[in-house]
Design an enzyme around this catalytic site. Structure first.
Site, short mmCIF file in Angstrom:
data_model
loop_
_atom_site.label_atom_id
_atom_site.label_comp_id
_atom_site.label_asym_id
_atom_site.label_seq_id
_atom_site.Cartn_x
_atom_site.Cartn_y
_atom_site.Cartn_z
N SER A 1 -10.28 -9.13 10.52
CA SER A 1 -10.80 -9.59 9.22
C SER A 1 -10.49 -8.51 8.19
O SER A 1 -10.10 -7.40 8.56
CB SER A 1 -12.32 -9.86 9.27
N ASP B 1 3.53 -7.47 2.62
CA ASP B 1 2.28 -8.25 2.60
C ASP B 1 1.72 -8.49 4.00
O ASP B 1 1.15 -9.54 4.28
CB ASP B 1 2.48 -9.60 1.88
N GLN C 1 6.31 -2.40 0.74
CA GLN C 1 7.15 -3.55 1.10
C GLN C 1 7.26 -3.65 2.63
O GLN C 1 6.35 -3.24 3.33
CB GLN C 1 8.53 -3.48 0.45
N ARG D 1 2.29 -14.70 -7.16
CA ARG D 1 3.12 -15.80 -6.67
C ARG D 1 2.65 -16.29 -5.31
O ARG D 1 2.17 -15.51 -4.48
CB ARG D 1 4.58 -15.33 -6.53
N LYS E 1 -1.18 -4.13 4.91
CA LYS E 1 -1.11 -2.66 5.09
C LYS E 1 -2.34 -1.97 4.50
O LYS E 1 -2.78 -0.96 5.01
CB LYS E 1 0.15 -2.11 4.41
N ALA F 1 4.78 -2.52 -5.32
CA ALA F 1 3.86 -2.67 -4.17
C ALA F 1 2.50 -3.13 -4.67
O ALA F 1 2.16 -2.91 -5.83
CB ALA F 1 3.72 -1.34 -3.46
N GLY F 2 1.74 -3.75 -3.81
CA GLY F 2 0.38 -4.14 -4.17
C GLY F 2 -0.52 -3.93 -2.98
O GLY F 2 -0.46 -4.69 -2.03
N HIS F 3 -1.30 -2.87 -3.01
CA HIS F 3 -2.19 -2.58 -1.89
C HIS F 3 -3.64 -2.76 -2.34
O HIS F 3 -4.06 -2.17 -3.32
CB HIS F 3 -1.99 -1.14 -1.39
P1 IMP Z 1 11.86 -5.77 -6.46
O1 IMP Z 1 11.35 -4.80 -5.45
O2 IMP Z 1 10.89 -6.01 -7.59
O3 IMP Z 1 13.24 -5.44 -6.93
O4 IMP Z 1 11.99 -7.20 -5.72
C1 IMP Z 1 12.96 -7.43 -4.69
C2 IMP Z 1 12.37 -8.31 -3.58
O5 IMP Z 1 11.36 -7.59 -2.90
C3 IMP Z 1 11.73 -9.60 -4.07
O6 IMP Z 1 11.94 -10.60 -3.08
C4 IMP Z 1 10.24 -9.26 -4.12
O7 IMP Z 1 9.43 -10.40 -3.96
C5 IMP Z 1 10.14 -8.34 -2.90
N1 IMP Z 1 9.03 -7.39 -3.00
C6 IMP Z 1 8.96 -6.27 -3.75
N2 IMP Z 1 7.80 -5.64 -3.55
C7 IMP Z 1 7.12 -6.35 -2.63
C8 IMP Z 1 5.86 -6.17 -1.98
O8 IMP Z 1 5.14 -5.19 -2.19
N3 IMP Z 1 5.53 -7.13 -1.07
C9 IMP Z 1 6.33 -8.17 -0.77
N4 IMP Z 1 7.51 -8.37 -1.34
C10 IMP Z 1 7.92 -7.47 -2.27
#
Ligand code: IMP
Length: 429
Positions: free
Chosen positions: A414, A13, A223, A302, A16, A39-41
């Site tokens: 920004s 986060d 991540q 979250r 990226k 992931a969330g981009h």
């Molecule tokens: P998992 O990847 O769903 O197994 O989650 C394992 C840990 O990685 C948890 O603490 C998630 O919140 C964190 N996590 C997984 N993907 C992301 C992401 O894209 N950004 C931030 N944290 C992530």
């Protein structure tokens, strides 16, 4: 031509999406090499927001996009994400997207297992995204995963499913939940097979061809390096290697293909999920950073935990990922603060240390040692040159560079693409 790896240098986060989009416009090929749809981009192009979880960012710009063998692929999610983009006018075809034939699949049983473990009162709560990432990687290293290309061979698929279920049904019996039938899982997979098979490719070969033809390749990490399964805050990590070295193994190109590693670094620190976070602030500053920085997860919604910049962690990431330069993001979130703290070291059991210890207990016990800098009252939001930045903000950036041992290559002020100060174009390395 330089090939560039982008990695998050903290816990993910770091912002990226914007930087990857800026780079993917200049790239010929964009490759995802680890993780999955955890992931969330978010990409904002001409005022339109695109949310990607599994697909490489290049798809939005029509660049050849590759899902490497290091990624775990949920075929149902894949179909959904492609459809969502189609609804926004972005057509995904095998012309622009290739999926490694040897990438393992995330199955519904993985998602279920992830959820059951997270809900259990006993055991370790990680705070995962509940998308089945961990259980899918477990089956990969356990040599029983179903891989994308297995969908093309219904007969061998059945025997692989039976083998997989020998393991999973034993687990399920132990947990007191229903066993699964091989026929049902086979049917489920056959329903999506023809939607994903047109995209499969020998990705290692395709990338080698591209490289030989002089293409610029962008490796898009997901991540952050502190969530790396080896180098992160284990066991509060994700189940893949998130450090830059994984770009080679997770795509099938050797490490000599990598010329530049860009570490995306937020001007403060955030984390979602459980696990140690030395500079976490539960008071006013944590709230301020969370609110001003809109710190809510793209995938799960979250609230992110927030705190001051931790130079110890990023200095370590610079080493474990071989970071050449950083892209510093969200500096403007710090605008208007009277003073700004930076963690420069830790105290552990009465001693000063300058690294993150590997043990879980020690990671919980370290307390940050701060240096305090004067803040700035002017705004940095939207600045496009160093001259537009207040002197104290420049001082903050220079101090970070010195502490982490890597220069700022890009400074993002920004979410807008053009609000970027470019010091060094990673592709021109
Ligand atoms: P998992 O990847 O769903 O197994 O989650 C394992 C840990 O990685 C948890 O603490 C998630 O919140 C964190 N996590 C997984 N993907 C992301 C992401 O894209 N950004 C931030 N944290 C992530």
């Amino acid at each position: 031509m330089a090939n560039v790896v982008v990695v998050g240098s903290q816990w993910g986060d770091e912002g990226k999406g914007k930087i990857v989009d800026w780079l993917s416009e200049r790239a010929d090929v964009v490759v995802r090499y680890q993780g999955g749809h955890n992931a969330g981009h978010t990409l904002v192009i001409d005022g339109v927001s695109y949310k990607l979880s599994l697909l490489p960012s290049g798809v939005v710009r029509g660049k050849l996009s590759v899902i490497g063998n290091g990624v775990v692929v949920d075929p149902h999610h894949f179909v959904e994400e492609v459809k969502k983009l189609a609804d926004q006018g972005i057509t995904i075809s095998p012309e622009v997207l290739r999926i490694a034939e040897n990438a393992p699949l995330i199955l519904s049983l993985h998602r279920e297992l992830d959820g059951i473990r997270e809900n259990a009162n006993s055991g370790l709560k990680i705070g995962t995204t509940r998308r089945g990432i961990g259980p899918a990687y477990e089956d990969k290293v356990g040599r029983r995963a179903i891989r994308v290309m297995d969908l093309a061979e219904p007969d061998t698929l059945m025997s692989k499913i039976e083998r997989l279920l020998t393991h999973h049904n034993a687990l399920r019996r132990g947990m007191g939940i229903d066993e699964l039938s091989a026929d049902a899982l086979h049917d489920e997979l056959m329903q999506v097979a023809d939607k994903i098979l047109p995209y499969i490719d020998r990705v290692w070969y395709q990338l080698d061809q591209q490289r030989r033809a002089g293409a610029r390749i962008l490796f898009e990490g997901a991540q952050g390096a502190l969530l790396d399964n080896d180098h992160g805050t284990y066991p509060f990590v994700t189940s893949s290697n998130t450090v830059a070295g994984q770009a080679a193994a997770g795509s099938g190109l050797g490490p000599t293909a990598i010329d530049y590693v860009l570490g995306i670094t937020k001007a403060y620190t955030t984390r979602v999920g459980e696990g140690p976070f030395p500079t976490e602030d539960h008071g006013e500053i944590g709230n301020f950073l969370g609110t001003r920085g809109h710190e809510f997860g793209v995938v799960t919604g979250r609230k992110r935990r927030c705190g001051w910049f931790d130079a110890v962690l990023v200095r370590q990431t610079v080493k474990t990922s071989g970071i050449t330069g950083i892209a510093l993001t969200k500096l403007d979130v710090l605008d208007g603060l009277d003073e700004i703290k930076v963690c420069v070291g830790y105290e552990l059991d009465g001693e000063r240390i300058d690294y993150l210890p590997a043990s879980m207990g020690a990671q919980e016990r370290v307390t940050p040692i701060y240096e305090t800098l004067q803040g700035w009252s002017e705004t940095t939001a939207g600045a496009r040159s160093w001259a537009e930045l207040p002197a104290q903000a420049v001082k903050y950036v220079r101090y970070i560079e010195e502490l982490i041992g890597a220069p700022v290559a890009m400074l993002s002020t920004s979410p807008e693409r053009l609000d970027t100060i470019l010091v060094h174009d990673p592709f021109q390395d």
